[in-house]
Design an enzyme around this catalytic site. Structure first.
Site, PDB file in Angstrom:
ATOM      1  N   ALA A   1       0.848  -1.185   0.000  1.00 37.94           N
ATOM      2  CA  ALA A   1       0.000   0.000   0.000  1.00 37.94           C
ATOM      3  C   ALA A   1       0.883   1.234   0.000  1.00 37.94           C
ATOM      4  CB  ALA A   1      -0.930   0.000   1.216  1.00 37.94           C
TER       5      ALA A   1
ATOM      6  N   HIS B   1      -2.296   1.959   9.117  1.00 38.29           N
ATOM      7  CA  HIS B   1      -0.898   2.313   8.851  1.00 38.29           C
ATOM      8  C   HIS B   1      -0.827   3.460   7.846  1.00 38.29           C
ATOM      9  CE1 HIS B   1       3.463   1.238   8.098  1.00 38.29           C
ATOM     10  NE2 HIS B   1       3.181   1.900   6.992  1.00 38.29           N
ATOM     11  N   GLU B   2      -1.540   3.312   6.727  1.00 34.92           N
ATOM     12  CA  GLU B   2      -1.487   4.365   5.713  1.00 34.92           C
ATOM     13  C   GLU B   2      -2.155   5.642   6.204  1.00 34.92           C
ATOM     14  OE1 GLU B   2       0.530   3.664   3.417  1.00 34.92           O
ATOM     15  OE2 GLU B   2       0.575   1.534   3.932  1.00 34.92           O
TER      16      GLU B   2
END
Length: 834
Positions: free
Chosen positions: A280, A313-314
């Site tokens: 990602a 996380h992103e």
């Protein structure tokens, strides 16, 4: 996050030498330049049926030293370039750089270019969906691939607003960092023009343009306009999982706004699932994920938890990486480690995945120890003289060890100080670039203590400390720490949980330890089982006393806390890596833990770990019996609704008895998808009963656009050269294996320990293939790890693998991965003799 395929100044993708930016060059450029804005026109119409990406980049920038010279980064075919209205000599374009001389105080640069390399995932990837022939295009620009799609000053500390005008085919949807201002017909009537407003000041690597006939879903929640995109063939899978992803997104946006002290400052937040992206990317306001995260069959608990971790996380990067960005790539680790840590923090606090720290420990943290105990170890932070060195460190130390060290820092200074330091940091440095010291100064101020020595001890040294519990007597006990170097152990804050042993295990207390130096008395310990680092707040290899080891591995299932049970299985992995445990003990412990584990995510992790212990670590003479026991434990989980799916999948990996097959066949007959049938075909192929006709028929019937990967999994396990060659060709010749976590599974299926003689020639072919690796970092990394012959290679191969890392034939990134994997292989070979 994509990276080139070489650690020199030469890329394998073109005949010309492509230069990596050095830290000195970046510093010199940023000292005289300030970028005011980018206006970028992109024409994607040729990508509908061809391979050419076109762009015109207009860069407005100032120069503090009029008359100075510099260069702009541009990799591709440059058609024209003007600086302040004057044509530039295109013959000077070399190495991905176009020289700029005679700069004035205010400058305008216009560069028209095209990129023909749109099939290798270096900055851009054009993909044709095999099910319907539709074309999708994504960009992913970390670390220095923005220069492959438009001319720019491609370094993180020259942040600027970006404005995009994108011309795309009529049927395509375009996504970028915000909502489009307008969508109009192209002046020549061919396609549509998507115009976007200025972004905030962003580094070049976090802007994005994606396009294709995406399916789009939008929902309004909590003041945000949330968008989800996928290719047409995956619409049912997106719609099936949408509610869960929306819920996780909403919960996390609110949590981070509260804890970071700044809400995400943009109404639109898009999440785009694209084909063949091996991970990602945190593009501002428009995150891209590999669409393997849209599970073709309903996801297991761990799959869903892992996807939620991806989302968080992103999202955390919107603050740490996008809002505030490192000045140079030597602080890249902090971006990634912080995002990984924050994702687990938020998951555990506000989502349904509240056992995340236990499942992280049981399933993922071991990767950090494997690399950090190996010759591939390196400090978390270090010198990064050029971008290629930064790219080499996208690894388990940067992500997982870094995350664990931040977890220890919170325990060390306290959560209140940790949060206060974060909030002060974001408030002070929003939209700017920072160094590590800027963050640590805020932590030190919030905690009221000097963190200089702590920072150096944890970030500037490689390898884990080993913490042991010894000298246990009626008068007390001692905890000792052994350093991997001569500097002495790091400071550690951790717990020891104590249990009395009887018909059941009874908790008798917890000892809190603040260890400074090589040893410390911890007083009289109550009980017979003493669980080191029981809350897993520090990062260290633990060596329990012999009596505790005996009890914990035998009675792991009786421990009342999920995290403690995960600590036991992780301890087994650590002792294997130390060369101090027999694989059968580890396998039996994981099997016992699995049989009655009530937490679905842990049950899945224990099953996976138990399989690795039994299949990869154990000697061949013991493997079959250990896997049979694991199958029995899976059967005990089959009737649990939240664990049944994962249990059946693991049962299909190790089924041998008629009873096993009866359970699987009954479940497959009731299933509404093909997943279990594929797994059963693969297991039968491994046992020598390859039904190629059944696999071919299922491939035709399966609507999954990536069903060919399942077909390859069946062939991968078959013990014959023809099948192995077909899988090898897909990986290394056709490069038709999409980068995803399923790729790692495919590699594991290929390398069957029991097929050692058949596979031995392929082990050396793997080393040859490393010299020809190409494509982006995430895609390269997945293949390098997936196809390492773990559990199959012998000592001679290990020697050859180490030799392969000594020259310049393979990338620095590949060297690190191979060194770490070879260390594990050697430990496996040693463990099989115990």
């Amino acid at each position: 996050m994509l990276v080139h395929g070489s650690d020199t100044t030469v890329t394998d993708m073109t005949a010309e030498q492509i230069l990596y930016l050095t830290q000195d060059e970046a510093k010199a450029r940023s000292q005289i330049l300030s970028v005011e804005r980018y206006d970028i026109e992109v024409d994607m119409r040729d990508l509908l049926e061809g391979e050419v990406w076109r762009s015109v980049s207009t860069v407005r920038f100032t120069c503090s030293e009029p008359g100075a010279s510099t260069f702009v980064d541009v990799v591709g075919e440059v058609h024209s370039a003007q600086l302040n209205g004057q044509e530039l000599d295109l013959s000077t374009h070399a190495g991905g750089r176009l020289p700029l001389s005679g700069l004035t105080a205010d400058n305008t640069l216009v560069v028209s270019m095209s990129q023909h390399n749109t099939g290798s995932a270096e900055g851009i990837l054009r993909t044709v969906d095999p099910t319907d022939g539709l074309v999708y295009v994504w960009t992913s620009l970390e670390a220095d691939d923005a220069r492959r799609v438009w001319a720019c000053f491609d370094q993180p500390d020259l942040k600027a607003p970006h404005r995009f005008v994108v011309t795309a085919p009529e049927s395509w949807v375009v996504t970028s960092n915000g909502a489009p201002e307008s969508i109009t017909q192209a002046p020549d009537g061919d396609g549509r023009v998507w115009t976007y407003p200025d972004t905030p000041p962003l580094s070049t690597y976090v802007v994005v343009v994606n396009a294709g006939p995406f399916h789009e879903i939008r929902q309004q929640h909590d003041g945000y306009d949330l968008g989800f995109f996928c290719r047409q063939s995956l619409i049912p899978h997106l719609e099936r999982d949408l509610d869960e992803m929306v819920t996780v997104t909403r919960q996390s946006l609110a949590f981070f706004a509260d804890k970071f002290g700044i809400a995400f400052p943009q109404e639109r937040y898009d999440q785009v699932f694209v084909p063949n992206l091996g991970g990602a990317m945190e593009n501002w306001g428009c995150v891209t994920y590999g669409d393997a995260q849209l599970f073709r069959t309903p996801g297991s608990y761990m799959q869903r938890e892992t996807r939620a971790e991806f989302i968080l996380h992103e999202m955390a990067h919107m603050w740490f990486g996008d809002l505030v960005t490192m000045q140079w790539w030597d602080d890249l680790w902090l971006n990634e480690a912080f995002a990984s840590w924050a994702s687990c923090w938020a998951l555990g606090r506000v989502t349904q995945f509240d056992d995340i720290w236990a499942t992280f420990l049981a399933g993922f943290k071991k990767q950090a120890y494997e690399m950090d105990m190996s010759p591939a170890r390196h400090p978390i932070r270090g010198e990064v003289p050029d971008v290629s060195v930064a790219l080499a460190n996208f690894d388990a130390i940067t992500y997982l060890k870094g995350q664990s060290v931040l977890h220890q820092l919170m325990a060390y200074i306290g959560e209140d100080a940790f949060v206060a330091g974060l909030q002060a940091y974001f408030a002070k440095h929003a939209w700017s670039n920072t160094r590590l010291s800027d963050l640590m100064d805020e932590y030190a101020a919030a905690a009221g203590q000097d963190l200089t020595e702590w920072t150096s001890a944890w970030l500037d040294r490689a390898g884990p400390d080993v913490i042991s519990l010894d000298a246990i007597s009626l008068d007390g006990a001692t905890v000792s720490a052994q350093s991997p170097d001569e500097a002495g152990p790091r400071p550690h804050r951790f717990d020891i949980a104590h249990y009395a042993v009887g018909d059941t295990l009874s908790a008798t207390g917890v000892t809190e330890v603040s260890l400074v130096g090589s040893s410390q008395d911890v007083g009289v310990l109550d009980g017979e089982l003493h669980l080191l680092n029981s809350s897993d707040v520090t990062y260290a290899v633990v060596r329990p006393d012999a009596r505790s080891q005996e009890i914990m591995f035998d009675r792991v299932a009786e421990l009342p806390d999920p995290l403690s049970r995960a600590v036991v299985i992780n301890t087994a992995t650590q002792l294997l890596l130390l060369g101090e445990l027999a694989p059968r003990i580890a396998a039996k412990a994981a099997t016992k833990a699995l049989a009655s584990e009530p937490v679905a995510g842990l049950a899945e992790s224990f099953a996976s770990q138990g399989y690795l212990f039994a299949d990869r670590w154990a000697p061949g003479a013991e493997s079959a019996e250990l896997k049979a026991a694991l199958a029995e434990a899976c059967v005990r989980q089959v009737d649990r609704p939240d664990a049944s799916q994962a249990a059946l999948r693991m049962l299909a990996q190790c089924a041998t008895s008629d009873a096993d097959w009866a359970i699987l066949e009954e479940a497959a007959a009731k299933a509404t998808d093909t997943d279990l049938t594929w797994r059963m075909l693969a297991r039968r192929a491994e046992l020598g009963d390859l039904d190629r006709a059944a696999a071919d028929a299922l491939l035709t019937a399966d609507p999954d656009p990536d069903a060919h990967i399942r077909h390859l999994m069946v062939l991968a396990q078959a013990p014959d050269t023809e099948s192995k060659d077909e899988v090898w060709k897909a990986f290394f010749v056709d490069r038709s294996v999409p980068a995803s976590r399923e790729t790692l599974v495919l590699g594991q299926m290929f390398w069957r320990s029991a097929q050692h003689e058949l596979l031995e020639p392929y082990t050396y072919r793997y080393l040859d293939e490393l010299t020809r690796m190409a494509g982006g970092l995430l895609n390269q990394g997945v293949v390098i790890r997936a196809m390492y012959p773990q559990g199959v290679g012998d000592a001679a191969f290990a020697d050859a693998a180490e030799h392969a890392t000594s020259g310049d034939a393979i990338s620095a990134y590949a060297k690190n991965q191979v060194r770490a994997q070879t260390f594990v292989l050697r430990q496996i070979l040693t463990a099989r003799t115990r």
